[in-house]
Design an enzyme around this catalytic site. Sequence first.
Site, PDB file in Angstrom:
ATOM      1  CE1 TYR A   1      -2.919  -3.102   0.244  1.00 59.41           C
ATOM      2  CE2 TYR A   1      -4.438  -1.518   1.186  1.00 59.41           C
ATOM      3  CZ  TYR A   1      -4.193  -2.758   0.627  1.00 59.41           C
ATOM      4  OH  TYR A   1      -5.213  -3.641   0.451  1.00 59.41           O
TER       5      TYR A   1
ATOM      6  CG  ASP B   1      -3.694 -19.431   2.765  1.00 59.99           C
ATOM      7  OD1 ASP B   1      -2.925 -19.043   3.654  1.00 59.99           O
ATOM      8  OD2 ASP B   1      -3.414 -20.367   1.996  1.00 59.99           O
TER       9      ASP B   1
END
Length: 492
Positions: A135, A215
């Site tokens: 980011y 995940d």
Amino acid sequence: MNASAAHTPKTKVTALPGDGIGPEVMAATIRILDAAGAPIEWEYAEAGGKAFERGVVTGVPRETLDSIARNKLALKSPLETPIGYGGKSANVTLRKYFELYANIRPVRELPGIQTPFSGRGIDMVIVRENVEDVYAGIEHMQTTTVAQCLKLMTAPGCERIIRAAYALAEAEGRKGVTVAHKANIMKLTEGMMKRMGEKVAPEFPSVKPGNIIIDNCAHQLVIKPEAFDVIVTSNMNGDIISDLAAGLVGGLGIAPSSNLGDNAAMFEAVHGSAPDIAGKGLANPTALLSAAIMLLRHIGAFDVAAKVEQALFVTLAEGRNLTGDLAPRGHGVGTDAFTDQVIANLGRISHMPSRDYKKLELKTWPKLTAHLEPNTRELVGIDVFIETGLSSEELGKQLEELSQYSMFTLTGIANRGVTVYPATGGETFLVDHFSCRFMFKTPIPLTGNTSEGQPEISYLVQRIGAKFPWMHIEKLQRFDGKDAFERPQGEG
Ligand code: NAI
């Protein structure tokens, strides 16, 4: 305002009413806080759409930055971000300007809000690193077909977010901190977060440490969300799982967050400016109100925070005068009626208790402790990223020829992270962007002067550059004899 509150010293907070439904939910929130006797004096400031229109490229005028810098506290409504090229996000500007590195997203089942997970007792906090990772937006087109985004994670960045998570766990009496990461694939960047978790954990013996691959974390959040307490993770992982987690308890429309730094803190709703209902008096102020409750706790006004939270819980549990997004179809009321109802419920206690909070102190560590401090550091090679349409065989041959009399050996060529030279027999799809690894025949010790080895590199790169356009170069180092770089898939 009640009589006792009138004597409490007030804390100045910058209020940013923002865009779309922002001014409506801000007015509702402040009305409720004032009615509850919150010891806050509001200083209004502008950011977002109107500032962009006036030509403020960051979306945040100087006076607003000054106001937040003075008060060190802000309550912020949603700000519109211009879409496409050009203007930066005003939200990101604020986070970066004040180095608000910790994004705190509490996720708690709310009374009266039915979801498929109701009754499970979900009550967790997601602590997201807020300023690093992909980011940072360091992106470059490498060739006309290849785009690159740099994922930079730093030791101090990982250390302070891990410490923030533990400090929060202690302040809220939470039992565990789980570092969620992708260290199995990104061993250096995501691995840094995992290793930092292991390093810092012993300093907080009352909190149980844990780690989970991101995940699987997403999977477990849906299978067994009540098992989580505090989750700490990197920026992009946190972006995704915090929205997922908000969905478990009723969605983004009711989710609050805080953005904390060493010197300033900003509290906000997670949702956007809802242009579809803006100006219609229909918006639900629950998310911003919940953010304001976090703000009250941040300044130590625990009693007022609990009073407002309990009034909100009672309102939601009783289900009278809810806004359209929460009420059964056709039974929704407007923002004002909902706000009146919360105010009417001030002083009432719901069946869901408020947690017992202590003040969260984000210490500034004068010297962060967990950096890598290797005893030896060597320069062992370079990766040169080259743009070419040649086959990998042809490129390999040419590079071997031109590095023949240099101090390097070409050890392999990769395309999108997969070894293609020497040939592996794999069916790799090729793009015009090859990463060519040259290892020093004799590694160069780096003894404090990190420019060592650069003349040799310049010589090689000059020879390569005479034939091929190179896009970038990465140095390959070894710390304490261990590779400080990754090997491409398929390299022996
Ligand atoms: P959004 O969150 O504004 O709206 C999505 C849907 O949720 C809409 O149907 C809206 O009516 C509804 N909704 C949102 N908040 C609500 C509330 N408090 N009460 C009732 N309904 C509510 O997301 P969208 O449409 O993607 O973004 C709109 C604008 O907001 C964009 O300019 C975006 O950049 C900005 N934005 C700003 C954020 C911030 O300041 N932190 C965060 C997200 C978006």
